[in-house]
Enzyme design. Sequence first.
Site, short mmCIF file in Angstrom:
data_model
loop_
_atom_site.label_atom_id
_atom_site.label_comp_id
_atom_site.label_asym_id
_atom_site.label_seq_id
_atom_site.Cartn_x
_atom_site.Cartn_y
_atom_site.Cartn_z
N LYS A 13 23.84 11.39 47.68
CA LYS A 13 24.55 10.10 47.84
C LYS A 13 24.86 9.85 49.32
CE LYS A 13 28.02 11.35 45.22
NZ LYS A 13 27.55 12.73 44.91
N ARG A 88 34.62 7.58 40.39
CA ARG A 88 34.23 8.84 39.76
C ARG A 88 34.84 8.99 38.37
NH1 ARG A 88 33.19 11.78 44.98
NH2 ARG A 88 32.22 13.75 44.48
N ARG A 122 24.09 23.09 52.42
CA ARG A 122 24.52 21.87 53.11
C ARG A 122 25.38 22.20 54.32
NH1 ARG A 122 27.49 16.95 50.10
NH2 ARG A 122 29.06 18.51 49.55
N ARG A 153 31.19 23.07 54.35
CA ARG A 153 32.43 22.66 53.68
C ARG A 153 32.98 23.81 52.83
NH1 ARG A 153 31.25 16.89 51.02
NH2 ARG A 153 32.44 17.89 49.37
N ARG A 164 32.66 21.72 40.19
CA ARG A 164 32.45 20.30 40.47
C ARG A 164 31.41 19.70 39.54
NH1 ARG A 164 31.02 21.32 46.36
NH2 ARG A 164 30.62 19.10 46.64
P1 ADP Z 1 30.24 15.46 47.16
O1 ADP Z 1 29.52 14.58 48.16
O2 ADP Z 1 29.84 16.87 47.26
O3 ADP Z 1 30.18 14.93 45.76
P2 ADP Z 1 32.67 14.25 48.13
O4 ADP Z 1 32.75 14.39 49.60
O5 ADP Z 1 32.25 12.93 47.58
O6 ADP Z 1 31.76 15.43 47.59
O7 ADP Z 1 34.05 14.63 47.45
C1 ADP Z 1 34.68 15.85 47.76
C2 ADP Z 1 35.94 15.98 46.92
O8 ADP Z 1 36.84 14.91 47.22
C3 ADP Z 1 35.73 15.90 45.40
O9 ADP Z 1 35.38 17.14 44.84
C4 ADP Z 1 37.13 15.43 44.95
O10 ADP Z 1 38.06 16.49 44.96
C5 ADP Z 1 37.52 14.46 46.07
N1 ADP Z 1 37.10 13.07 45.77
C6 ADP Z 1 36.21 12.31 46.48
N2 ADP Z 1 36.04 11.11 45.91
C7 ADP Z 1 36.86 11.10 44.81
C8 ADP Z 1 37.12 10.15 43.78
N3 ADP Z 1 36.51 8.95 43.77
N4 ADP Z 1 37.99 10.50 42.80
C9 ADP Z 1 38.62 11.69 42.80
N5 ADP Z 1 38.40 12.63 43.72
C10 ADP Z 1 37.54 12.35 44.72
P1 ADP Z 2 26.12 14.12 47.96
O1 ADP Z 2 26.68 13.13 48.94
O2 ADP Z 2 25.58 13.44 46.73
O3 ADP Z 2 27.07 15.23 47.63
P2 ADP Z 2 24.40 14.96 50.18
O4 ADP Z 2 23.77 13.69 50.66
O5 ADP Z 2 25.49 15.52 50.99
O6 ADP Z 2 24.83 14.80 48.64
O7 ADP Z 2 23.22 16.04 50.02
C1 ADP Z 2 23.49 17.38 49.62
C2 ADP Z 2 22.59 18.34 50.39
O8 ADP Z 2 21.24 18.18 49.93
C3 ADP Z 2 22.55 18.11 51.89
O9 ADP Z 2 22.40 19.37 52.53
C4 ADP Z 2 21.32 17.25 52.10
O10 ADP Z 2 20.76 17.44 53.39
C5 ADP Z 2 20.40 17.75 51.00
N1 ADP Z 2 19.53 16.70 50.41
C6 ADP Z 2 19.87 15.44 50.09
N2 ADP Z 2 18.83 14.78 49.50
C7 ADP Z 2 17.83 15.68 49.44
C8 ADP Z 2 16.47 15.62 48.94
N3 ADP Z 2 15.97 14.50 48.39
N4 ADP Z 2 15.72 16.74 49.03
C9 ADP Z 2 16.21 17.87 49.58
N5 ADP Z 2 17.47 18.00 50.08
C10 ADP Z 2 18.27 16.91 50.01
#
Ligand code: ADP
Ligand code: ADP
Length: 207
Positions: A13, A88, A122, A153, A164
């Site tokens: 995302k 979410r 990541r 992270r 998660r």
């Molecule tokens: P990822 O990209 O790995 O899904 P995020 O950076 O979006 O992680 O979110 C990290 C953490 O922040 C989540 O595990 C949750 O604890 C919190 N968080 C982020 N967005 C939301 C949301 N819309 N509702 C509730 N918690 C959230």
């Molecule tokens: P999210 O925001 O959904 O948690 P991220 O964009 O942070 O996901 O991506 C999670 C990890 O996977 C990062 O290390 C990113 O560089 C890698 N990644 C994202 N998309 C791809 C893909 N299509 N193929 C391989 N690795 C990816």
Amino acid sequence: MNVIFLGPPGAGKGTHAQKISQEFSIPQISTGDILRQAIKDGTEVGLKAKEYMDAGKLVPDSVVIAIAEQRLKADDCKKGYILDGFPRTVAQAEALDKIADIDFVVDIDVDDEVIVKRLSGRRVCPDCQTVYHVDFEGYSPICAKCGGNVIQRKDDNEDTIRERLSVYAQQTAPLIDYYKKAGKLIVVDGAKPVSEVFADVKKAFEA
Ligand code: ADP
Ligand code: ADP
Ligand code: ZN
């Protein structure tokens, strides 16, 4: 264009929201980034959110909805935005429906095992939020964009990743149906390489 990026943690995302943001000149709104900044700043919201985030749980709806409502009022959202990681829960989606007109919801679909691998490798720049992966060609611990030192992270460890994923299945996956019923859902295969996923996302916007 008002867009939501939906999908499990690690689906890509943030990666694709960043690219769409650049190409379409609209802001990427990541509630995760906003919450991490609040923790860094030691604000009341940050203090409340920290234990949930470290444990891989969702931060309470009331806290996150207030953040999104405030952010969406900003001037830079007038010509469109990308919501990355919000909503979410169904309660968040219902709150969003009251204040926003969403054009597309892109669901980036990826299997759990791929996700564990992605999130374990990541790395993110704490200064400009650019996302990297240690297996990418030319990976460097120095941010290519701003020269910051990239970090892993705290919640990107296998136990918290599994938690998660389970939270996603229970609380966020119901949104797939929610937006399908609203006729807004576009599903893309997130297992493909970034360039291909990005092309699929853009194609979906043109349709
Ligand atoms: P990822 O990209 O790995 O899904 P995020 O950076 O979006 O992680 O979110 C990290 C953490 O922040 C989540 O595990 C949750 O604890 C919190 N968080 C982020 N967005 C939301 C949301 N819309 N509702 C509730 N918690 C959230
Ligand atoms: P999210 O925001 O959904 O948690 P991220 O964009 O942070 O996901 O991506 C999670 C990890 O996977 C990062 O290390 C990113 O560089 C890698 N990644 C994202 N998309 C791809 C893909 N299509 N193929 C391989 N690795 C990816
Ligand atoms: Zn950077």
